[in-house]
Each structure stands twice: as structure tokens, then as C-alpha cells.
Design an enzyme around this catalytic site. Structure first.
Site, PDB file in Angstrom:
ATOM      1  N   ARG A 172       0.871  -1.177   0.000  1.00 22.04           N
ATOM      2  CA  ARG A 172       0.000   0.000   0.000  1.00 22.04           C
ATOM      3  C   ARG A 172       0.904   1.222   0.000  1.00 22.04           C
ATOM      4  O   ARG A 172       1.707   1.414   0.917  1.00 22.04           O
ATOM      5  CB  ARG A 172      -0.917  -0.022   1.219  1.00 22.04           C
ATOM      6  CG  ARG A 172      -1.906   1.154   1.307  1.00 22.04           C
ATOM      7  CD  ARG A 172      -2.911   0.897   2.429  1.00 22.04           C
ATOM      8  NE  ARG A 172      -3.840   2.000   2.613  1.00 22.04           N
ATOM      9  CZ  ARG A 172      -3.747   2.902   3.607  1.00 22.04           C
ATOM     10  NH1 ARG A 172      -2.766   2.822   4.485  1.00 22.04           N
ATOM     11  NH2 ARG A 172      -4.636   3.869   3.712  1.00 22.04           N
TER      12      ARG A 172
ATOM     13  N   ASN B 131      -6.926   8.247   2.492  1.00 19.37           N
ATOM     14  CA  ASN B 131      -6.620   7.656   3.787  1.00 19.37           C
ATOM     15  C   ASN B 131      -7.434   8.302   4.901  1.00 19.37           C
ATOM     16  O   ASN B 131      -7.516   9.537   4.993  1.00 19.37           O
ATOM     17  CB  ASN B 131      -5.123   7.844   4.091  1.00 19.37           C
ATOM     18  CG  ASN B 131      -4.724   7.208   5.414  1.00 19.37           C
ATOM     19  OD1 ASN B 131      -4.714   5.989   5.553  1.00 19.37           O
ATOM     20  ND2 ASN B 131      -4.397   8.032   6.401  1.00 19.37           N
ATOM     21  N   GLU B 132      -8.078   7.483   5.733  1.00 21.89           N
ATOM     22  CA  GLU B 132      -8.777   7.926   6.949  1.00 21.89           C
ATOM     23  C   GLU B 132      -9.466   9.275   6.720  1.00 21.89           C
ATOM     24  O   GLU B 132      -9.128  10.288   7.348  1.00 21.89           O
ATOM     25  CB  GLU B 132      -7.790   7.991   8.106  1.00 21.89           C
ATOM     26  CG  GLU B 132      -7.148   6.640   8.379  1.00 21.89           C
ATOM     27  CD  GLU B 132      -6.077   6.654   9.456  1.00 21.89           C
ATOM     28  OE1 GLU B 132      -5.820   7.740  10.034  1.00 21.89           O
ATOM     29  OE2 GLU B 132      -5.499   5.588   9.733  1.00 21.89           O
TER      30      GLU B 132
ATOM     31  N   HIS C  14      -9.258   0.374   9.712  1.00 22.50           N
ATOM     32  CA  HIS C  14      -7.941   0.478  10.334  1.00 22.50           C
ATOM     33  C   HIS C  14      -8.082   0.108  11.806  1.00 22.50           C
ATOM     34  O   HIS C  14      -8.953   0.634  12.500  1.00 22.50           O
ATOM     35  CB  HIS C  14      -7.389   1.887  10.187  1.00 22.50           C
ATOM     36  CG  HIS C  14      -7.067   2.251   8.764  1.00 22.50           C
ATOM     37  ND1 HIS C  14      -6.450   3.437   8.410  1.00 22.50           N
ATOM     38  CD2 HIS C  14      -7.272   1.564   7.603  1.00 22.50           C
ATOM     39  CE1 HIS C  14      -6.284   3.467   7.099  1.00 22.50           C
ATOM     40  NE2 HIS C  14      -6.795   2.349   6.582  1.00 22.50           N
TER      41      HIS C  14
ATOM     42  N   TYR D 138      -6.464  -0.056  15.391  1.00 23.12           N
ATOM     43  CA  TYR D 138      -5.472   0.335  16.384  1.00 23.12           C
ATOM     44  C   TYR D 138      -6.118   0.183  17.773  1.00 23.12           C
ATOM     45  O   TYR D 138      -6.691  -0.857  18.067  1.00 23.12           O
ATOM     46  CB  TYR D 138      -4.949   1.747  16.097  1.00 23.12           C
ATOM     47  CG  TYR D 138      -4.138   1.811  14.811  1.00 23.12           C
ATOM     48  CD1 TYR D 138      -2.808   1.384  14.788  1.00 23.12           C
ATOM     49  CD2 TYR D 138      -4.698   2.269  13.623  1.00 23.12           C
ATOM     50  CE1 TYR D 138      -2.061   1.423  13.613  1.00 23.12           C
ATOM     51  CE2 TYR D 138      -3.955   2.314  12.446  1.00 23.12           C
ATOM     52  CZ  TYR D 138      -2.634   1.886  12.456  1.00 23.12           C
ATOM     53  OH  TYR D 138      -1.901   1.914  11.301  1.00 23.12           O
TER      54      TYR D 138
ATOM     55  N   GLU E 183      -5.085  -1.086   7.637  1.00 23.01           N
ATOM     56  CA  GLU E 183      -3.944  -0.736   8.478  1.00 23.01           C
ATOM     57  C   GLU E 183      -4.147  -1.393   9.836  1.00 23.01           C
ATOM     58  O   GLU E 183      -5.273  -1.525  10.308  1.00 23.01           O
ATOM     59  CB  GLU E 183      -3.832   0.775   8.704  1.00 23.01           C
ATOM     60  CG  GLU E 183      -3.198   1.573   7.612  1.00 23.01           C
ATOM     61  CD  GLU E 183      -2.958   3.028   8.035  1.00 23.01           C
ATOM     62  OE1 GLU E 183      -2.865   3.290   9.262  1.00 23.01           O
ATOM     63  OE2 GLU E 183      -2.859   3.879   7.147  1.00 23.01           O
TER      64      GLU E 183
ATOM     65  N   TRP F 210       0.841  -1.467   9.054  1.00 27.30           N
ATOM     66  CA  TRP F 210       1.514  -0.161   9.022  1.00 27.30           C
ATOM     67  C   TRP F 210       2.754  -0.253   9.893  1.00 27.30           C
ATOM     68  O   TRP F 210       2.660  -0.624  11.046  1.00 27.30           O
ATOM     69  CB  TRP F 210       0.582   0.933   9.554  1.00 27.30           C
ATOM     70  CG  TRP F 210       1.214   2.285   9.418  1.00 27.30           C
ATOM     71  CD1 TRP F 210       2.090   2.873  10.281  1.00 27.30           C
ATOM     72  CD2 TRP F 210       1.045   3.202   8.325  1.00 27.30           C
ATOM     73  NE1 TRP F 210       2.490   4.089   9.806  1.00 27.30           N
ATOM     74  CE2 TRP F 210       1.861   4.317   8.595  1.00 27.30           C
ATOM     75  CE3 TRP F 210       0.311   3.176   7.146  1.00 27.30           C
ATOM     76  CZ2 TRP F 210       1.941   5.418   7.741  1.00 27.30           C
ATOM     77  CZ3 TRP F 210       0.390   4.263   6.298  1.00 27.30           C
ATOM     78  CH2 TRP F 210       1.191   5.371   6.597  1.00 27.30           C
TER      79      TRP F 210
END
Length: 468
Positions: free
Chosen positions: A82, A159-160, A228, A230, A257, A286
Site C-alpha cells: 500500500r 486515507n482515513e 484500520h 489500532y 492498516e 503499518w
């Protein structure tokens, strides 16, 4: 790049997670798109075979000179990279020529390119962020570099694209539908990937609860959703519930991610990777190297040096359910067919990852002398192909290098290897250490692996090891 701390309320996640969600059946494809396609919630490559992403992000836009990273990422087994790009809204714009070169590097290294515009990160909360509509304008401006690359490129629009501002992030469905429509109207036939709002973590479930309508808005029915993971996803229950809802609805989802740690909490990377493997879900970690802003621990290698894997790099590439163990190259590069592709769900006859008690014995060096042992185990097998790991262990004293050799009894062939230099002479195979794994302390071990082909019988050889 994760240069800020995500402001996420875990308690709110738990409250919202209890809310009911209605995801309806997927409408049939309206038309066939070129290159990658989506069918039944799965991503298919240009040859019609299922493709499951196993890759990492590379911060190209900030490190444009690090073009060797593509080959390095491939050497560790990835099938996807990516690539961080900039539209010019926040960082130096990546030109059409630069993007064309990135695509050529992906193709030269038999990687699938997921291209993303990073300037959208945190819109509505991050003042410098651009809109999805502005990101689409960038894609249209470099369309010359992307046309005809549908077999190799997936477009991650932005992205995001929204931060945690509730009012602004609530516009994600409309903004995303409009972005997809503009791209299709402009003639883009690529598979489109869309990131979730809330810094990619969707803790208000805006993407989850509107995914069906967004998917249906694509006239090609060729959109993939990216979450994503986290600190919001720090428990197995949160991970399996979120991904499981997309799977149950036959909506395509990837973990676009994730990391092994983060300033907003400690994600459960073991569950992310194991659940993704069990359910045929792609993941992209990531990130390769070059992180800053307090998240340097997310570097997989130090200073872009493939020989200096960090603990996170070791985990994602070499750990359980990691890239080496589970990645399969896209068949558009000339690989297998649907009958030879490794199954998404391991069959009951697949050799276990942990070597069985019947594994071939190792040779033991004399006590007190410098030597090494080698063990061989098949870690995955499918019709016509297999993956194997050879573990080298030093004896009672340290060694400075090693050579492992074995002879195949059934005509097997080595097709691709990593962490060793392999040579073949008929049925005989010799493997020598590479620069970073030859020196082993007393009793220490390292491992290398390879992909091979077989026909009829795939009996395991008994390797021998010589220390130097």
C-alpha cells in the site's frame, strides 16, 4: 503515517457495539469491470482467482528515494504494498510520472499496488486535510498513469478521510458515494477501496452501518471496505464482531492498516491476523519504515534496512498467521489456477504449522564442538504446491555461518525462497545463510522458508547442517 494520537473513547465503542445493525444481501454485479473484481464479498484478481491481501504500507511520498523498498518488501513474502501518495494538498504532489514508476516497481516485484491519497487524513478535525472530492480530482489528474493498470492497481481513494468530529464524519456515506460515482463517470474501472471515518477506526460505525448502500452505489459493484485497527480494536470480541458482520453480509472487507501497539491503546494483532487468515480477509500492516511523531515503534525495519527487522517486523512477517506463512501471489503474475490455489480454509489434511512428532529427526553435533542441526517441516500444502520451513540451530558453541543440504525423494522443486540463498542440482538442494542470519549464539536458531511444487508424493527429506 500515524503522526497523531487518535482520540477514541473505548467506552463509547462498547456502548455503540451493542446497537443492532441491518446489513442486507448484496446486489448482483451490474457490469463486469476490468482487472480486479468483487464477487460474493471476495476480491478476485484478473484471472478470476480469489486474492487475499497480505502486505504492508510504504510511505513513498515522504521517502521517494527509497525505491528499493518494493523489492525488500517482496523478499519477505508480501503480495501487496500500500503506497502513500500526496495530491499536493499537504505534501509535495506525486506526479503522474512518479506514480507510473511506482506501478512499474510493483509489477517488477510481482506485487499488487494499493495506491492511497494521504492528504485526506482526519478531515473535519485536522485543519490541513483535504476532502474526498479533492482526492478524486487528483486521481483524475493522473489518470494517464492508471489507465490500463486495472490488473495490478487498486485505488484507495483517501486515507482515513474523516476525524472524530461527529457532524462531519456523519457525511462519510454521501461523500464516499459521490467520490465513487465521480471516479466511475471519469472512466476508472479499477477496484476502489474506501477507508472508514473516525481516523479509519469507525468507532461510531458509520461505515459499517452504511456499507451496503455505498457498495450498491457503485455501478460496477467493485468496492472494497477498509477498516484500520489500532487502539479501538484491543479485544478479540471487537475485532471478530466488526469483521464478522461484513462477512455475514457478503460485503468485502480488508484490514487496511493495523499495528502491534499504538498511542491510543494496544490493538490485538494476534486476533486480527488469525481471524483474517481463518476467514479469508486481507490485511495490510503499518508500516515499512520511516515513522515519526512518537510512533516509531510501528517501523517494521530500521532505517529501511531489510536486514534489520524490528520486533513488529518479525511479528507480521515471520509470526503465526504472518505474511510469510499465509501470502499467496496474485495469479495475474502467472501463478496457479483455481484448482491449484491454496484453499482459503485449510483442509483437514493440511500439515500443521507446528511440526508433528513424526517430523524427520535432526542430526546432533558432537558435544562441545561447533556444529548445527537442521529440521524440515511443511507448513502449508495444496494441490501441486507447498510451503516449507527449515530451522537451523547452533550447537553448544556459537557459529559464524551455516549450510543446509537435503535431497528430495519425489521430484519436488523449490520455486521461491527467503532468508537463505538456495541452489538446486537435480533433486539436491543446498541452502546457505544470508548476511543477517549466519551468526548464531550457542543454542540459538533461525529459520528460512520456501515455496515448492510437488506431484504425487511430498515426503519430507532429512536435512543436514554444516557450520562455518
Amino acid at each position: 503515517m500515524k503522526r497523531r494520537i487518535y482520540a477514541v473513547a473505548s467506552a463509547l465503542f462498547a456502548l455503540v457495539a451493542a446497537a443492532a445493525v441491518s446489513l442486507f444481501a448484496v446486489a448482483p454485479p451490474a457490469q463486469a469491470a476490468a482487472g480486479f473484481t468483487v464477487s460474493g464479498g471476495r476480491l478476485l484478481d484478473a484471472r478470476g482467482n480469489e486474492f487475499i491481501m497480505r502486505g504492508v504500507s510504504h510511505a513513498h511520498t515522504w521517502y521517494t528515494s527509497q525505491t528499493g523498498s518494493f523489492a525488500d518488501i517482496k523478499s519477505l513474502g508480501a503480495n501487496t504494498v500500500r503506497v502513500v501518495l500526496s495530491s499536493g494538498g499537504r505534501w509535495t504532489q506525486n506526479s503522474a510520472g512518479d506514480v507510473a514508476n511506482v506501478i512499474s516497481l510493483c509489477k517488477a516485484n510481482r506485487l499488487i499496488c494499493v495506491l492511497e491519497v494521504h492528504d485526506t487524513t482526519g478531515y473535519g478535525e485536522e485543519g490541513a486535510a483535504i476532502t474526498l472530492d479533492q482526492a478524486v480530482s487528483y486521481w483524475i489528474s493522473i489518470q494517464s498513469a492508471l489507465a490500463g493498470q486495472e490488473n495490478y492497481v487498486i485505488l484507495n481513494i483517501g486515507n482515513e478521510p474523516f476525524g472524530n468530529n461527529e457532524t462531519v464524519s456523519a457525511t462519510w456515506p454521501t461523500a464516499t458515494r459521490n467520490a465513487i460515482t465521480r471516479l466511475r463517470d471519469a472512466g476508472f474501472d479499477h477496484t476502489i477501496m474506501v477507508d472508514a471515518p473516525n481516523w479509519g477506526q469507525d468507532w461510531r460505525f458509520v461505515m459499517r452501518d452504511n456499507a451496503q448502500s455505498v457498495f450498491n452505489s457503485d455501478p460496477d459493484r467493485n468496492t472494497v471496505f477498509s477498516i484500520h485497527m489500532y487502539g479501538v480494536f484491543d479485544t478479540a470480541a471487537e475485532i471478530t464482531d466488526y469483521l464478522g458482520r461484513f462477512r455475514s453480509a457478503n460485503l468485502p472487507i480488508v484490514v487496511g492498516e493495523f499495528g502491534h501497539n499504538h498511542s491510543d491503546g494496544n490493538p490485538d494483532e494476534d486476533t486480527i491476523m488469525s481471524y483474517a487468515q481463518q476467514n479469508g480477509i486481507g490485511y495490510i500492516g503499518w508500516s515499512w519504515s520511516g515513522n515519526g511523531g512518537g510512533v516509531e515503534y510501528l517501523d517494521m525495519v530500521t532505517n529501511f534496512d531489510v536486514s534489520q527487522l524490528t520486533s513488529w517486523g518479525q511479528r507480521i512477517f515471520n509470526g503465526a498467521n504472518g505474511i510469510r506463512q499465509t501470502a499467496r501471489e496474485a495469479t495475474v503474475y502467472g501463478g496457479g489456477t483455481p484448482t491449484t490455489r491454496p484453499p482459503t480454509t485449510p483442509p483437514t489434511t493440511r500439515p500443521p504449522t507446528t511440526p508433528p512428532t513424526t517430523r524427520p529427526p535432526t542430526t546432533t553435533p558432537p558435544a562441545g564442538t561447533r556444529g548445527c542441526t537442521a529440521s524440515y517441516a511443511v507448513t502449508g500444502q495444496w494441490q501441486g504446491g507447498f510451503q516449507a520451513e527449515v530451522r537451523v540451530t547452533a550447537g553448544s558453541t556459537a557459529i559464524g555461518g551455516w549450510t543446509v543440504s537435503w535431497t528430495f525423494a519425489n521430484g519436488q522443486q523449490v520455486n521461491q525462497s527467503w532468508n537463505a540463498t538456495l541452489s538446486n542440482s537435480g533433486s539436491s538442494v543446498t541452502a546457505r545463510n544470508v548476511s543477517y542470519n549466519g551468526s548464531l549464539g550457542a543454542g540459538a536458531s533461525t529459520a528460512f522458508g520456501f515455496l515448492g511444487s510437488w506431484n504425487g508424493t511430498n515426503s519430507a527429506p532429512s536435512p543436514s547442517c554444516t557450520a562455518s
